[in-house]
Write an enzyme that holds these catalytic residues in place. Structure first.
Site, short mmCIF file in Angstrom:
data_model
loop_
_atom_site.label_atom_id
_atom_site.label_comp_id
_atom_site.label_asym_id
_atom_site.label_seq_id
_atom_site.Cartn_x
_atom_site.Cartn_y
_atom_site.Cartn_z
N HIS A 148 53.93 -36.49 7.48
CA HIS A 148 54.27 -35.11 7.10
C HIS A 148 55.37 -35.08 6.04
O HIS A 148 56.18 -36.02 5.94
CB HIS A 148 54.68 -34.29 8.32
CG HIS A 148 55.92 -34.75 9.00
ND1 HIS A 148 57.18 -34.25 8.71
CD2 HIS A 148 56.14 -35.68 9.97
CE1 HIS A 148 58.09 -34.83 9.46
NE2 HIS A 148 57.49 -35.71 10.25
N ASP A 150 57.30 -32.03 5.51
CA ASP A 150 58.37 -31.08 5.82
C ASP A 150 59.53 -31.80 6.48
O ASP A 150 59.34 -32.82 7.15
CB ASP A 150 57.85 -29.94 6.69
CG ASP A 150 57.30 -30.42 8.03
OD1 ASP A 150 56.53 -31.39 8.03
OD2 ASP A 150 57.63 -29.83 9.08
N ASP A 181 62.37 -39.48 8.26
CA ASP A 181 61.47 -38.53 8.93
C ASP A 181 61.13 -37.39 7.99
O ASP A 181 61.85 -36.41 7.91
CB ASP A 181 62.15 -38.00 10.21
CG ASP A 181 61.25 -37.11 11.04
OD1 ASP A 181 60.02 -37.16 10.84
OD2 ASP A 181 61.77 -36.35 11.86
N GLU A 217 55.10 -30.09 10.61
CA GLU A 217 55.25 -30.93 11.79
C GLU A 217 56.52 -30.60 12.55
O GLU A 217 56.53 -30.61 13.80
CB GLU A 217 55.26 -32.41 11.38
CG GLU A 217 55.21 -33.39 12.55
CD GLU A 217 56.59 -33.76 13.10
OE1 GLU A 217 56.66 -34.38 14.18
OE2 GLU A 217 57.59 -33.42 12.43
N GLU A 218 57.58 -30.29 11.83
CA GLU A 218 58.87 -30.07 12.48
C GLU A 218 58.90 -28.80 13.34
O GLU A 218 59.82 -28.61 14.13
CB GLU A 218 59.99 -30.01 11.43
CG GLU A 218 60.21 -31.31 10.65
CD GLU A 218 60.73 -32.46 11.51
OE1 GLU A 218 61.02 -32.23 12.69
OE2 GLU A 218 60.85 -33.58 10.96
N ASP A 244 49.79 -42.59 13.29
CA ASP A 244 50.78 -41.58 12.93
C ASP A 244 52.17 -42.19 13.10
O ASP A 244 52.31 -43.38 13.40
CB ASP A 244 50.60 -40.35 13.84
CG ASP A 244 51.38 -39.13 13.35
OD1 ASP A 244 51.82 -39.12 12.19
OD2 ASP A 244 51.54 -38.18 14.14
#
Length: 529
Positions: A148, A150, A181, A217-218, A244
């Site tokens: 991801h 975001d 992340d 995702e967050e 993932d």
């Protein structure tokens, strides 16, 4: 004297009968031999010298000078994507779309312009799905790589050593929000496929590879990963393997001298319970006891003291310990794990001392929100608390509700499942833990063997991911779903404290290793799965 001799002899017999089997099991406790599905020698990439040469130079030529790294394409691209402040799609959709356009038309134009990879339109409102078609499609099922773009907000930029979205390189590290992340995770996937294309290895790929990139995702992935998953299920696109985030490499582990590569084989569930107490209100000058706040406080205290019991013998943690313990120089640790059926409780007690291992072993209890009172001189008639539980696969929602009832043991406390609301206004239901993916199977064995090529200094072991990610959606697509973006997150460098926090960074060498791993895994999966 005879009685004393008899007593000593009896004690010796008892000790021998008790300790003998335990010591025997410990001596014969060897590293697991369950991985027999594939010979490492048969892998396409089985040795470090078979790794991409350009990447190999970055990890074998000593520390890379900051100036050299700043001019190297893989670090330039990572630094550039860090510049995008991709925090919340609903408020700044143009930032996300501009970032994605840069990926397709500039950063990896070879992948997209040459028709190797193609975006599938109108799949998700906050995410992208890409299909990279095989040159020689001879295998029906595909591979899915996910990550991801975001990131979480910067709450205290003044505490950062460098600009949070600057992508600056200092002392062998690239700093910025998203380096751990998980912007780097997206870039690693694309860099690996780009490397295979440049080195003309893509022509040998025999199965399609899909890439799913989330923009939310967050905040749960409801309009990214979830919508992508729904599209793939609706169109009956099958996957033999899904990867993932969720696993990483650690430098400290109880009883171990070696580093450990933790591969996530399952993800914890998420349940929030609301505890409410109603009692008499009144003026603070004439209080009545017990108050709503007092009753609730007692209950919350009991929940913290009496946590959800661990079930070590059934959990992923046992597989993890059975994998790493044979490599330990600690005889006591080996003995306890080798005899877990008898000594499991002792190991649970030891592992519970450290937050990371305790959280991986049991359903955790976290009191997160409290609500009571409207004025300083008014005794509240209602007090409530939200308690968040992260469920291990062995626990159901009903198990946790019953645990709370039993521990609080107070009929005045109302217990209900709290769903709250997501950013879109929809309720967010409680989530069970994911199914546990296999470890005694070819997909895990290929991943383990591929990791051993790139990370020979580590022990490869299965692990339960204790947080939440988009995997809760993607795991519906395959029984072989894992989490492992091999960031080296070292306690000795205080890396755990950098995720979602100040001075997030990634080492230049580790980033090159991660790309090496994805190249290696892709080729080995394509050959042997």
């Amino acid at each position: 004297i005879m009685s004393l001799r008899f007593l000593l002899a009896a004690l010796l017999i008892i000790l021998t009968a008790t300790l003998g089997p335990l010591i025997y099991n410990t001596i014969h406790f060897l590293p697991s031999s369950e991985h027999v599905h594939i010979s490492p020698d048969s892998l396409k990439v089985a040795r470090r010298e078979q790794l991409p040469q350009e990447l190999l130079k970055l990890t074998q030529g000593g520390p890379l000078a900051d100036n050299d790294a700043a001019n190297h394409p893989i670090y330039q691209r990572l630094a550039h994507i860090i510049h995008y402040q991709s925090i919340q799609y609903s408020k700044t959709p143009h930032i996300f779309e501009s970032m994605w356009e840069w990926i397709k038309t500039e950063a990896f134009s070879q992948l997209f312009a040459k028709g190797v990879c193609e975006e599938i339109d109108n799949v998700a409102s906050r995410g992208k799905l890409v299909k990279c078609a095989a040159k020689n499609p001879s295998k029906a099922s595909a591979i899915l790589y996910t990550s991801h773009l975001d990131v979480v907000p910067i709450s205290n930029p003044e505490r950062w050593s460098f600009e949070p979205f600057g992508g600056e390189i200092h002392d062998g590290y690239l700093y910025g929000r998203g380096t751990l992340d998980d912007k780097a995770g997206v870039m690693v996937i694309l860099e690996a496929l780009n490397t295979l294309l440049i080195e003309e290895n893509w022509k040998n790929v025999n199965r399609d590879i899909y890439i799913s990139v989330g923009f939310d995702e967050e905040i749960g992935g409801e309009h990214g990963a979830k919508e992508v998953t729904q599209y793939l299920l609706k169109n009956k696109i099958a996957f033999d393997f899904v990867l993932d985030e969720g696993g990483y490499i650690v430098d400290t582990f109880p009883g171990m001298d070696k580093k450990v590569s933790l591969i996530s084989v399952a993800e914890k569930g998420d349940l929030t319970l609301k505890l409410t107490v109603n009692a008499d209100s009144g003026h603070s000058s004439l209080p009545k006891y017990p108050s709503a706040v007092g009753i609730l406080s007692d209950a919350l205290s009991r929940l913290e003291k009496h946590r959800v019991p661990a079930d070590f013998k059934r959990g992923v943690m046992l597989k993890l310990m059975q994998t790493v313990a044979p490599h330990s120089n600690n005889f006591l640790l080996r003995m306890i794990v080798a005899n877990a059926g008898v000594l499991g409780r002792l190991l649970e007690w030891q592992l519970s001392k450290k937050p990371q291992t305790d959280a991986a072993m049991r359903t955790t209890t976290a009191i997160t929100m409290l609500n009571a009172g409207i004025k300083v001189n008014v005794i509240p008639s209602t007090a409530s608390a939200l308690v968040n539980f992260r469920l291990v696969p062995e626990n159901s929602i009903e198990d946790i509700i019953e645990h709370v009832r039993r521990v609080t043991n107070d009929p005045r406390i109302e217990i209900e499942i709290y769903t709250g609301s997501s950013e879109s206004g929809e309720e967010k239901p409680a989530q069970l833990a994911s199914p546990v993916s296999c470890t005694d199977c070819k997909p895990f064995d290929i991943m383990r063997a591929s990791a051993e090529v790139v990370f020979p200094d580590t022990i490869i072991a299965p692990y339960l991911f204790i947080a939440a990610s988009d995997s809760k959606h993607y795991r519906l697509l395959s029984a072989n779903a894992y989490g492992f973006i091999p960031y080296r997150i070292y306690e000795s460098r205080k890396d755990f404290g950098r995720v979602h926090s100040v001075d997030e960074r990634i080492s230049l060498e580790n980033y090159a290793e991660m790309i090496q791993f994805m190249c290696t895994l892709t080729q080995n999966l394509d050959d042997h799965l």
